[in-house]
Write a protein that holds these residues in place. Structure first.
Motif, PDB file in Angstrom:
ATOM      1  N   MET A  32       0.830  -1.210   0.000  1.00  0.00           N
ATOM      2  CA  MET A  32       0.000   0.000   0.000  1.00  0.00           C
ATOM      3  C   MET A  32       0.866   1.262   0.000  1.00  0.00           C
ATOM      4  O   MET A  32       0.524   2.258  -0.643  1.00  0.00           O
ATOM      5  CB  MET A  32      -0.949  -0.003   1.204  1.00  0.00           C
ATOM      6  CG  MET A  32      -1.970  -1.130   1.185  1.00  0.00           C
ATOM      7  SD  MET A  32      -3.022  -1.153  -0.277  1.00  0.00           S
ATOM      8  CE  MET A  32      -4.045   0.262   0.033  1.00  0.00           C
ATOM      9  N   LYS A  36       0.695   4.149  -2.896  1.00  0.00           N
ATOM     10  CA  LYS A  36       0.457   5.576  -2.603  1.00  0.00           C
ATOM     11  C   LYS A  36       1.584   6.448  -3.137  1.00  0.00           C
ATOM     12  O   LYS A  36       1.346   7.482  -3.746  1.00  0.00           O
ATOM     13  CB  LYS A  36       0.268   5.787  -1.106  1.00  0.00           C
ATOM     14  CG  LYS A  36      -1.056   5.273  -0.609  1.00  0.00           C
ATOM     15  CD  LYS A  36      -1.209   5.460   0.888  1.00  0.00           C
ATOM     16  CE  LYS A  36      -2.517   4.837   1.357  1.00  0.00           C
ATOM     17  NZ  LYS A  36      -2.684   4.928   2.800  1.00  0.00           N
ATOM     18  N   TYR A  61      -5.082  -5.601  -4.423  1.00  0.00           N
ATOM     19  CA  TYR A  61      -5.404  -4.440  -3.592  1.00  0.00           C
ATOM     20  C   TYR A  61      -5.728  -3.261  -4.493  1.00  0.00           C
ATOM     21  O   TYR A  61      -5.138  -3.107  -5.561  1.00  0.00           O
ATOM     22  CB  TYR A  61      -4.215  -4.076  -2.698  1.00  0.00           C
ATOM     23  CG  TYR A  61      -3.833  -5.186  -1.767  1.00  0.00           C
ATOM     24  CD1 TYR A  61      -4.282  -5.203  -0.453  1.00  0.00           C
ATOM     25  CD2 TYR A  61      -3.039  -6.242  -2.198  1.00  0.00           C
ATOM     26  CE1 TYR A  61      -3.950  -6.235   0.405  1.00  0.00           C
ATOM     27  CE2 TYR A  61      -2.703  -7.281  -1.344  1.00  0.00           C
ATOM     28  CZ  TYR A  61      -3.154  -7.274  -0.056  1.00  0.00           C
ATOM     29  OH  TYR A  61      -2.835  -8.289   0.791  1.00  0.00           O
ATOM     30  N   ASN A  63      -6.069   0.960  -4.465  1.00  0.00           N
ATOM     31  CA  ASN A  63      -5.732   2.174  -3.730  1.00  0.00           C
ATOM     32  C   ASN A  63      -7.011   2.908  -3.373  1.00  0.00           C
ATOM     33  O   ASN A  63      -7.876   3.130  -4.205  1.00  0.00           O
ATOM     34  CB  ASN A  63      -4.832   3.054  -4.609  1.00  0.00           C
ATOM     35  CG  ASN A  63      -4.244   4.222  -3.862  1.00  0.00           C
ATOM     36  OD1 ASN A  63      -4.813   4.731  -2.914  1.00  0.00           O
ATOM     37  ND2 ASN A  63      -3.091   4.654  -4.312  1.00  0.00           N
ATOM     38  N   GLU A  64      -7.142   3.308  -2.118  1.00  0.00           N
ATOM     39  CA  GLU A  64      -8.373   3.966  -1.633  1.00  0.00           C
ATOM     40  C   GLU A  64      -8.662   5.249  -2.403  1.00  0.00           C
ATOM     41  O   GLU A  64      -9.814   5.629  -2.565  1.00  0.00           O
ATOM     42  CB  GLU A  64      -8.254   4.260  -0.154  1.00  0.00           C
ATOM     43  CG  GLU A  64      -7.141   5.205   0.206  1.00  0.00           C
ATOM     44  CD  GLU A  64      -6.851   5.279   1.686  1.00  0.00           C
ATOM     45  OE1 GLU A  64      -6.535   6.376   2.147  1.00  0.00           O
ATOM     46  OE2 GLU A  64      -6.919   4.244   2.373  1.00  0.00           O
ATOM     47  N   LEU A  65      -7.646   5.925  -2.918  1.00  0.00           N
ATOM     48  CA  LEU A  65      -7.881   7.150  -3.692  1.00  0.00           C
ATOM     49  C   LEU A  65      -8.650   6.856  -4.978  1.00  0.00           C
ATOM     50  O   LEU A  65      -9.481   7.626  -5.404  1.00  0.00           O
ATOM     51  CB  LEU A  65      -6.544   7.802  -4.051  1.00  0.00           C
ATOM     52  CG  LEU A  65      -5.685   8.261  -2.869  1.00  0.00           C
ATOM     53  CD1 LEU A  65      -4.326   8.717  -3.347  1.00  0.00           C
ATOM     54  CD2 LEU A  65      -6.392   9.368  -2.107  1.00  0.00           C
ATOM     55  N   TYR A  66      -8.374   5.720  -5.582  1.00  0.00           N
ATOM     56  CA  TYR A  66      -9.032   5.351  -6.831  1.00  0.00           C
ATOM     57  C   TYR A  66     -10.371   4.680  -6.590  1.00  0.00           C
ATOM     58  O   TYR A  66     -11.255   4.731  -7.420  1.00  0.00           O
ATOM     59  CB  TYR A  66      -8.132   4.452  -7.664  1.00  0.00           C
ATOM     60  CG  TYR A  66      -6.923   5.198  -8.158  1.00  0.00           C
ATOM     61  CD1 TYR A  66      -6.960   5.892  -9.350  1.00  0.00           C
ATOM     62  CD2 TYR A  66      -5.757   5.233  -7.408  1.00  0.00           C
ATOM     63  CE1 TYR A  66      -5.854   6.616  -9.788  1.00  0.00           C
ATOM     64  CE2 TYR A  66      -4.653   5.936  -7.833  1.00  0.00           C
ATOM     65  CZ  TYR A  66      -4.715   6.626  -9.036  1.00  0.00           C
ATOM     66  OH  TYR A  66      -3.630   7.334  -9.462  1.00  0.00           O
ATOM     67  N   ARG A  67     -10.524   4.046  -5.438  1.00  0.00           N
ATOM     68  CA  ARG A  67     -11.789   3.407  -5.095  1.00  0.00           C
ATOM     69  C   ARG A  67     -12.910   4.445  -5.016  1.00  0.00           C
ATOM     70  O   ARG A  67     -14.022   4.206  -5.423  1.00  0.00           O
ATOM     71  CB  ARG A  67     -11.647   2.678  -3.752  1.00  0.00           C
ATOM     72  CG  ARG A  67     -12.732   1.687  -3.486  1.00  0.00           C
ATOM     73  CD  ARG A  67     -12.530   0.931  -2.198  1.00  0.00           C
ATOM     74  NE  ARG A  67     -11.227   0.307  -2.139  1.00  0.00           N
ATOM     75  CZ  ARG A  67     -10.525   0.139  -1.021  1.00  0.00           C
ATOM     76  NH1 ARG A  67     -11.000   0.559   0.120  1.00  0.00           N
ATOM     77  NH2 ARG A  67      -9.365  -0.441  -1.036  1.00  0.00           N
ATOM     78  N   LYS A  68     -12.601   5.644  -4.536  1.00  0.00           N
ATOM     79  CA  LYS A  68     -13.579   6.714  -4.402  1.00  0.00           C
ATOM     80  C   LYS A  68     -14.062   7.230  -5.749  1.00  0.00           C
ATOM     81  O   LYS A  68     -15.155   7.742  -5.861  1.00  0.00           O
ATOM     82  CB  LYS A  68     -12.991   7.862  -3.596  1.00  0.00           C
ATOM     83  CG  LYS A  68     -12.719   7.504  -2.150  1.00  0.00           C
ATOM     84  CD  LYS A  68     -12.059   8.636  -1.413  1.00  0.00           C
ATOM     85  CE  LYS A  68     -11.700   8.202  -0.007  1.00  0.00           C
ATOM     86  NZ  LYS A  68     -10.957   9.242   0.706  1.00  0.00           N
ATOM     87  N   ASP A  71     -17.407   5.717  -7.094  1.00  0.00           N
ATOM     88  CA  ASP A  71     -18.689   6.022  -6.422  1.00  0.00           C
ATOM     89  C   ASP A  71     -19.513   7.028  -7.206  1.00  0.00           C
ATOM     90  O   ASP A  71     -19.110   7.805  -7.950  1.00  0.00           O
ATOM     91  CB  ASP A  71     -18.429   6.571  -5.013  1.00  0.00           C
ATOM     92  CG  ASP A  71     -17.857   5.473  -4.113  1.00  0.00           C
ATOM     93  OD1 ASP A  71     -17.997   4.299  -4.463  1.00  0.00           O
ATOM     94  OD2 ASP A  71     -17.276   5.813  -3.071  1.00  0.00           O
TER      95      ASP A  71
END
Length: 71
Positions: A32, A36, A61, A63-68, A71
């Motif tokens: 992770m 990042k 995995y 990246n949380e930035l791309y998961r958003k 939405d």
């Protein structure tokens, strides 16, 4: 110490290769961190110390930035 990912593919995937009894949270944190720092959407850990790599030796995995963005 220097940070070096195992493979950086097409500026969109970090690939970490392991030969460990079990993938630990420290391995996930390492991946992770690379994701990042390199600003990539996906990472993959492949553990070669298993009987069936495709069934139990890989984990993806996002990246949380791309998961958003989805939405």
């Amino acid at each position: 110490s220097d940070l070096r990912c195992d493979l950086f593919i097409e500026e969109s995937l970090v690939l970490e290769l392991k030969t460990v009894e079990k993938v630990l949270p420290i391995h996930e944190a390492q991946l992770m961190t690379y994701m990042k720092l390199l600003k990539v959407p996906m990472g993959l850990i492949i553990n070669f110390n298993v009987k069936h790599i495709f069934n139990e030796g890989q984990k993806t995995y996002v990246n949380e930035l791309y998961r958003k963005l989805d939405d």
